[in-house]
Design a protein around this motif. Structure first.
Motif, PDB file in Angstrom:
ATOM      1  N   PRO A  82       0.809  -1.226   0.000  1.00  0.00           N
ATOM      2  CA  PRO A  82       0.000   0.000   0.000  1.00  0.00           C
ATOM      3  C   PRO A  82       0.839   1.272   0.000  1.00  0.00           C
ATOM      4  O   PRO A  82       0.418   2.296  -0.538  1.00  0.00           O
ATOM      5  CB  PRO A  82      -0.837  -0.128   1.269  1.00  0.00           C
ATOM      6  N   LEU A  83       2.044   1.224   0.604  1.00  0.00           N
ATOM      7  CA  LEU A  83       2.901   2.409   0.621  1.00  0.00           C
ATOM      8  C   LEU A  83       3.324   2.793  -0.795  1.00  0.00           C
ATOM      9  O   LEU A  83       3.229   3.968  -1.185  1.00  0.00           O
ATOM     10  CB  LEU A  83       4.135   2.151   1.485  1.00  0.00           C
ATOM     11  N   TYR A 114       0.328   9.635  -5.192  1.00  0.00           N
ATOM     12  CA  TYR A 114       0.781  10.963  -4.774  1.00  0.00           C
ATOM     13  C   TYR A 114       1.582  11.636  -5.887  1.00  0.00           C
ATOM     14  O   TYR A 114       1.471  12.849  -6.099  1.00  0.00           O
ATOM     15  CB  TYR A 114       1.639  10.843  -3.515  1.00  0.00           C
ATOM     16  N   LEU A 115       2.386  10.849  -6.610  1.00  0.00           N
ATOM     17  CA  LEU A 115       3.217  11.390  -7.678  1.00  0.00           C
ATOM     18  C   LEU A 115       2.542  11.233  -9.037  1.00  0.00           C
ATOM     19  O   LEU A 115       3.210  11.111 -10.065  1.00  0.00           O
ATOM     20  CB  LEU A 115       4.578  10.684  -7.695  1.00  0.00           C
ATOM     21  N   ASN A 116       1.224  11.219  -9.022  1.00  0.00           N
ATOM     22  CA  ASN A 116       0.474  11.003 -10.257  1.00  0.00           C
ATOM     23  C   ASN A 116       0.424  12.300 -11.067  1.00  0.00           C
ATOM     24  O   ASN A 116      -0.414  13.171 -10.842  1.00  0.00           O
ATOM     25  CB  ASN A 116      -0.941  10.518  -9.937  1.00  0.00           C
ATOM     26  N   LEU A 165       8.837   3.018 -10.218  1.00  0.00           N
ATOM     27  CA  LEU A 165       9.130   3.672  -8.949  1.00  0.00           C
ATOM     28  C   LEU A 165      10.346   2.992  -8.314  1.00  0.00           C
ATOM     29  O   LEU A 165      10.300   1.811  -7.965  1.00  0.00           O
ATOM     30  CB  LEU A 165       7.937   3.581  -8.011  1.00  0.00           C
ATOM     31  N   VAL A 166      11.437   3.748  -8.179  1.00  0.00           N
ATOM     32  CA  VAL A 166      12.660   3.264  -7.529  1.00  0.00           C
ATOM     33  C   VAL A 166      12.702   3.816  -6.116  1.00  0.00           C
ATOM     34  O   VAL A 166      12.493   5.022  -5.914  1.00  0.00           O
ATOM     35  CB  VAL A 166      13.916   3.695  -8.318  1.00  0.00           C
ATOM     36  N   SER A 167      12.967   2.946  -5.140  1.00  0.00           N
ATOM     37  CA  SER A 167      12.887   3.367  -3.737  1.00  0.00           C
ATOM     38  C   SER A 167      14.244   3.586  -3.086  1.00  0.00           C
ATOM     39  O   SER A 167      14.307   4.085  -1.955  1.00  0.00           O
ATOM     40  CB  SER A 167      12.111   2.317  -2.924  1.00  0.00           C
ATOM     41  N   ASN A 168      15.337   3.222  -3.747  1.00  0.00           N
ATOM     42  CA  ASN A 168      16.644   3.308  -3.079  1.00  0.00           C
ATOM     43  C   ASN A 168      17.725   3.878  -3.995  1.00  0.00           C
ATOM     44  O   ASN A 168      18.786   3.275  -4.186  1.00  0.00           O
ATOM     45  CB  ASN A 168      17.064   1.930  -2.569  1.00  0.00           C
ATOM     46  N   MET A 169      17.440   5.026  -4.585  1.00  0.00           N
ATOM     47  CA  MET A 169      18.469   5.676  -5.396  1.00  0.00           C
ATOM     48  C   MET A 169      19.691   5.982  -4.511  1.00  0.00           C
ATOM     49  O   MET A 169      19.538   6.368  -3.348  1.00  0.00           O
ATOM     50  CB  MET A 169      17.929   6.977  -5.993  1.00  0.00           C
TER      51      MET A 169
END
Length: 272
Positions: free
Chosen positions: A81-82, A89-91, A113-117
């Motif tokens: 869900p996150l 949110y980034l739509n 969506l990348v979570s750990n750049m």
């Protein structure tokens, strides 16, 4: 002087390492671009992109837009869900959005969506963003190609169904026409026999003429019924040809919508 040489040697080794890493990252991106032409389904394409992103050392999930709704993909099969809330949110229509270590790549039908750049390495972050945008662009092109393939497949199915119905109708028309010919010949033969019998058994008086006229009227009625039946067959054939022409004149994207059982799949194998 020795310190300067050591520093130059260390810098050369660092440059060599950076060049090797850049080459490896470019190889991963190019490999995906080559392989992205073949996946037959959206899920296989998404898994291929996720695997390539993982080779770059990044954790990511994917959102693909299709006609039946949004589909979400990750390497473990679940998008929490996150991550979904971050997608919402980034739509926007921006092709690149950054929120801390999270980076969203937006390309037409697909969002990554990348979570750990990585942090504190602006050069590598810039390269990774460029590679990810290129890879997402390749995936978006493949999605558009799959949509065209899905549409052509549906068009072939619809046209095949129309041709099958046309063939059955033509067979029915041919059989009906042959039956009409046989029945028409029989009516004429019966008429001839009735006229001959009337001449042989009766004189040409009023009652004889009335009997002969009755026979003729009955034969005419039978012929009229055959004619009316032929008109109905002609109407059936005309309606059939009109339906075929309407299908052929319809745009490909609208042809598929004529078959209710061929709704656009969110994930369907082309060869199925």
């Amino acid at each position: 002087r020795l310190s300067a040489l050591e520093q130059a040697s260390r810098q050369a080794r660092e440059n060599e390492t950076i060049a090797r890493v850049e080459a490896e990252e470019m190889q991963v991106a190019l490999k995906f671009m080559r392989e992205s032409f073949t996946p037959p389904t959206l899920s296989e394409l998404a898994n291929l992109l996720l695997a390539a992103v993982a080779e770059l050392g990044l954790d990511a999930c994917i959102n693909i837009h299709c006609k039946e709704g949004d589909e979400f993909f990750s390497l473990d099969g679940e998008v929490g869900p996150l991550e979904r809330s971050v997608f919402e949110y980034l739509n926007s229509h921006d092709d690149l959005q950054v929120q801390g270590r999270r980076v969203l790549i937006n390309q037409d039908r697909i969002r990554l969506l990348v979570s750990n750049m990585p942090e504190n390495n602006r050069g590598r972050v810039g390269r990774l963003k460029a590679h990810l945008k290129m890879m997402c662009g390749g995936a978006a092109s493949r999605i558009r190609a799959m949509e065209i393939e899905f549409g052509l497949q549906r068009q072939r199915k619809v046209l095949s169904t129309v041709m099958q119905r046309t063939n059955l109708a033509l067979i029915e028309l041919f059989n009906s026409h042959q039956l009409r010919q046989v029945m028409g010949k029989r009516v004429l033969e019966e008429l001839s026999d009735d006229i001959q019998n009337a001449y042989l058994t009766l004189g040409l008086e009023a009652d004889q003429e009335e009997t002969l006229n009755t026979k003729l009227d009955q034969s005419n009625q039978k012929l009229k019924q055959l004619f009316d039946g032929g008109e109905k067959l002609d109407e059936l054939f005309a309606a059939l040809m009109e339906d075929v022409q309407n299908v052929l004149d319809t745009r490909p994207e609208n042809i598929a919508s004529r078959a209710s059982t061929l709704a656009y799949p969110c994930d369907e194998t082309i060869s199925s």
